[in-house]
Design an enzyme around this catalytic site. Sequence first.
Site, PDB file in Angstrom:
ATOM      1  N   VAL A 114      23.202   7.544 -24.242  1.00 44.89           N
ATOM      2  CA  VAL A 114      23.697   8.269 -23.081  1.00 44.89           C
ATOM      3  C   VAL A 114      24.638   7.338 -22.323  1.00 44.89           C
ATOM      4  CG1 VAL A 114      23.061   9.439 -20.932  1.00 44.89           C
ATOM      5  CG2 VAL A 114      21.526   9.550 -22.930  1.00 44.89           C
ATOM      6  N   SER A 169      19.237   4.772 -25.760  1.00 39.17           N
ATOM      7  CA  SER A 169      19.866   3.788 -24.882  1.00 39.17           C
ATOM      8  C   SER A 169      20.619   4.566 -23.821  1.00 39.17           C
ATOM      9  CB  SER A 169      20.873   2.922 -25.653  1.00 39.17           C
ATOM     10  OG  SER A 169      20.251   2.255 -26.711  1.00 39.17           O
ATOM     11  N   CYS A 170      20.721   4.004 -22.624  1.00 40.97           N
ATOM     12  CA  CYS A 170      21.485   4.631 -21.553  1.00 40.97           C
ATOM     13  C   CYS A 170      22.252   3.533 -20.838  1.00 40.97           C
ATOM     14  CB  CYS A 170      20.557   5.358 -20.583  1.00 40.97           C
ATOM     15  SG  CYS A 170      21.432   6.191 -19.241  1.00 40.97           S
ATOM     16  N   VAL A 171      23.568   3.704 -20.747  1.00 43.93           N
ATOM     17  CA  VAL A 171      24.397   2.679 -20.127  1.00 43.93           C
ATOM     18  C   VAL A 171      25.388   3.305 -19.143  1.00 43.93           C
ATOM     19  CG1 VAL A 171      24.227   1.071 -22.058  1.00 43.93           C
ATOM     20  CG2 VAL A 171      26.062   2.749 -22.031  1.00 43.93           C
TER      21      VAL A 171
END
Length: 127
Positions: free
Chosen positions: A79, A106-108
């Site tokens: 994301v 994963s979220c960045v």
Amino acid sequence: MATVHKIVHTESAPAALGPYSQAIVANGFVFCSGSIGINPQTGAVPEGVEAQTEQVFANMGAVLKGAHSSFAHIVKTTVFLKDLKDFDAVNKIYAKNMGGALPARSCVEVARLPKDVLVEIECIATV
């Protein structure tokens, strides 16, 4: 041995914005390019992170369907958020659309996304 892969394209999701595919099926997996909140019929991007996230899931679902897969088969998502302050709002919509599936994720936060959208999500799923 050469890897055999299949390009996935569906009119039910926005066309790729550059020289890439909506998704590729290879070795029992579908690798979906990032989905952003473009309405495939109008080309418009809705206002606000919630509406964009809903459209992202509609687009991603269409691509997965075109690859003979579904949200239940996703094993990994990434994301990308323009602002991590939107994490909770996106998470609520993510959870609703993913049902009981809990893929790795994963979220960045990123500086900028295509078309200046607020959220983009890519995924890998089994076929």
